[in-house]
Design a protein around this motif. Sequence first.
Motif, mmCIF file in Angstrom:
data_model
loop_
_atom_site.group_PDB
_atom_site.id
_atom_site.type_symbol
_atom_site.label_atom_id
_atom_site.label_comp_id
_atom_site.label_asym_id
_atom_site.label_seq_id
_atom_site.Cartn_x
_atom_site.Cartn_y
_atom_site.Cartn_z
ATOM 1 N N TYR A 11 65.912 26.949 19.545
ATOM 2 C CA TYR A 11 66.847 25.852 19.795
ATOM 3 C C TYR A 11 67.700 25.738 18.549
ATOM 4 O O TYR A 11 67.150 25.465 17.470
ATOM 5 C CB TYR A 11 66.123 24.520 20.016
ATOM 6 N N GLU A 12 68.989 25.941 18.694
ATOM 7 C CA GLU A 12 69.910 25.863 17.547
ATOM 8 C C GLU A 12 69.344 26.634 16.348
ATOM 9 O O GLU A 12 69.138 26.069 15.279
ATOM 10 C CB GLU A 12 70.166 24.393 17.178
ATOM 11 N N VAL A 16 61.231 27.595 18.469
ATOM 12 C CA VAL A 16 60.294 26.613 19.035
ATOM 13 C C VAL A 16 59.164 27.276 19.819
ATOM 14 O O VAL A 16 58.127 26.656 20.042
ATOM 15 C CB VAL A 16 60.978 25.539 19.912
ATOM 16 N N PRO A 35 49.564 19.628 20.072
ATOM 17 C CA PRO A 35 50.214 18.419 19.560
ATOM 18 C C PRO A 35 51.630 18.219 20.082
ATOM 19 O O PRO A 35 52.250 19.163 20.586
ATOM 20 C CB PRO A 35 50.228 18.635 18.045
ATOM 21 N N SER A 36 52.115 16.999 19.926
ATOM 22 C CA SER A 36 53.493 16.691 20.299
ATOM 23 C C SER A 36 54.448 17.608 19.529
ATOM 24 O O SER A 36 54.272 17.824 18.333
ATOM 25 C CB SER A 36 53.754 15.221 19.952
ATOM 26 N N GLY A 37 55.405 18.169 20.242
ATOM 27 C CA GLY A 37 56.367 19.067 19.602
ATOM 28 C C GLY A 37 55.901 20.510 19.531
ATOM 29 O O GLY A 37 56.611 21.375 19.011
ATOM 30 N N ALA A 38 54.710 20.796 20.078
ATOM 31 C CA ALA A 38 54.164 22.160 19.986
ATOM 32 C C ALA A 38 54.937 23.158 20.839
ATOM 33 O O ALA A 38 54.897 24.356 20.588
ATOM 34 C CB ALA A 38 52.688 22.162 20.402
ATOM 35 N N GLY A 39 55.607 22.663 21.895
ATOM 36 C CA GLY A 39 56.396 23.567 22.737
ATOM 37 C C GLY A 39 55.920 23.641 24.187
ATOM 38 O O GLY A 39 56.364 24.506 24.938
ATOM 39 N N LYS A 40 55.048 22.704 24.600
ATOM 40 C CA LYS A 40 54.479 22.755 25.958
ATOM 41 C C LYS A 40 55.564 22.611 27.030
ATOM 42 O O LYS A 40 55.642 23.401 27.961
ATOM 43 C CB LYS A 40 53.422 21.639 26.125
ATOM 44 N N THR A 41 56.401 21.582 26.872
ATOM 45 C CA THR A 41 57.471 21.350 27.851
ATOM 46 C C THR A 41 58.449 22.518 27.861
ATOM 47 O O THR A 41 58.874 22.979 28.925
ATOM 48 C CB THR A 41 58.203 20.025 27.522
ATOM 49 N N THR A 42 58.777 23.023 26.680
ATOM 50 C CA THR A 42 59.713 24.152 26.591
ATOM 51 C C THR A 42 59.147 25.364 27.330
ATOM 52 O O THR A 42 59.872 26.056 28.051
ATOM 53 C CB THR A 42 59.982 24.496 25.112
ATOM 54 N N HIS A 213 47.924 16.315 27.315
ATOM 55 C CA HIS A 213 47.246 15.964 26.065
ATOM 56 C C HIS A 213 45.798 15.570 26.324
ATOM 57 O O HIS A 213 45.005 15.440 25.408
ATOM 58 C CB HIS A 213 47.903 14.707 25.463
HETATM 59 N N1 ATP Z 1 67.026 20.489 23.968
HETATM 60 C C1 ATP Z 1 66.503 20.653 22.746
HETATM 61 N N2 ATP Z 1 67.295 20.923 21.681
HETATM 62 C C2 ATP Z 1 66.770 21.111 20.454
HETATM 63 N N3 ATP Z 1 65.467 21.078 20.174
HETATM 64 C C3 ATP Z 1 64.608 20.801 21.203
HETATM 65 C C4 ATP Z 1 65.098 20.580 22.518
HETATM 66 N N4 ATP Z 1 64.021 20.334 23.324
HETATM 67 C C5 ATP Z 1 62.931 20.391 22.535
HETATM 68 N N5 ATP Z 1 63.286 20.687 21.261
HETATM 69 C C6 ATP Z 1 62.356 20.868 20.133
HETATM 70 O O1 ATP Z 1 61.449 21.883 20.484
HETATM 71 C C7 ATP Z 1 60.143 21.593 20.019
HETATM 72 C C8 ATP Z 1 59.176 21.650 21.185
HETATM 73 O O2 ATP Z 1 59.451 20.575 22.064
HETATM 74 P P1 ATP Z 1 58.648 20.341 23.410
HETATM 75 O O3 ATP Z 1 59.301 19.221 24.133
HETATM 76 O O4 ATP Z 1 58.504 21.638 24.115
HETATM 77 O O5 ATP Z 1 57.218 19.908 22.845
HETATM 78 P P2 ATP Z 1 55.937 19.352 23.616
HETATM 79 O O6 ATP Z 1 54.775 20.178 23.173
HETATM 80 O O7 ATP Z 1 56.212 19.286 25.078
HETATM 81 O O8 ATP Z 1 55.787 17.892 23.004
HETATM 82 P P3 ATP Z 1 55.227 16.532 23.704
HETATM 83 O O9 ATP Z 1 53.729 16.649 23.670
HETATM 84 O O10 ATP Z 1 55.713 15.452 22.798
HETATM 85 O O11 ATP Z 1 55.784 16.439 25.071
HETATM 86 C C9 ATP Z 1 60.236 20.243 19.343
HETATM 87 O O12 ATP Z 1 60.335 20.459 17.953
HETATM 88 C C10 ATP Z 1 61.491 19.643 19.884
HETATM 89 O O13 ATP Z 1 62.087 18.776 18.951
#
Ligand code: ATP
Length: 239
Positions: A11-12, A16, A35-42, A213
């Motif tokens: 991302y930019e 990630v 953990p939050s921000g680990a990349g699960k949603t991505t 989580h």
């Molecule tokens: N559209 C975006 N543009 C830039 N960075 C992003 C974008 N979406 C997510 N990120 C970054 O990518 C990383 C992974 O985010 P992601 O949402 O996948 O985490 P997650 O594991 O699902 O967290 P959570 O448990 O809080 O849902 C984070 O550092 C987040 O800030």
Amino acid sequence: MISLQNVSKLYESQSVLKNISLSVGKSEMVYITGPSGAGKTTLLKMIYLAEWPDEGEMTIGDFHLSFWDSKLGWEVSKSDISQCKPFKITDIPYLRRDIGIVFQDFKLLPNRTIFENIALALRVRDEKESEIKSLVSEALKRVHLRHKADSYPRTLSGGEQQRIAIARAIVTKPQIILADEPTGNLDWDTAAGIWRLFGEINLSGCTMLIATHNKDVFTNSGKRVFYLDSGELAKEVVG
Ligand SMILES: Nc1ncnc2c1ncn2[C@@H]1O[C@H](COP(=O)(O)OP(=O)(O)OP(=O)(O)O)[C@@H](O)[C@H]1O
Ligand SMILES: [Mg+2]
């Protein structure tokens, strides 16, 4: 059914997801945690192609996508067609046909009835009205909310709204269900009902990849759990 090989996402220019390789078998149910921000949603977004990987290869249902060239992008092939072709944005709806998605915040349309919310996925596929009625009714029965067909989302509890979102995900009979923190907005008892429902859907043969989580869900589940940490697949255990 789902396979990722050396998939990375920036991302930019910030990494990630780093070199993720994992696979999920047909009718398997696996969890992603970390953990939050680990990349699960991505990771889930890449599987349903809401985000695009920068490197690697992915097999999703019947489709295989591989990185081809930094200028030309990706190429795609289907299991019953040997030839690869350059991937186009217009291919995305076809790739997604085999995937049902459940989100933490339900994402129901507030100004449509429950019936219409579920029917929408079938309407975009030009199903016949009689077929739509019967499939929506079957999906509502599976989530035990047939009596809510004519209600609007705001009149349902959070747990009921999530069951409707699940009905919407299964109404097209997808091979794969992806869920992102599906019980994140629900109390413990309501969440337990949603997890039971996911178990039933999996038993009917659906392949499921669920980000959560909630350790209680996968501890002693006997299912595989992928741990993501700072964009890396840190470990895989059996819960
Ligand atoms: N559209 C975006 N543009 C830039 N960075 C992003 C974008 N979406 C997510 N990120 C970054 O990518 C990383 C992974 O985010 P992601 O949402 O996948 O985490 P997650 O594991 O699902 O967290 P959570 O448990 O809080 O849902 C984070 O550092 C987040 O800030
Ligand atoms: Mg997330």
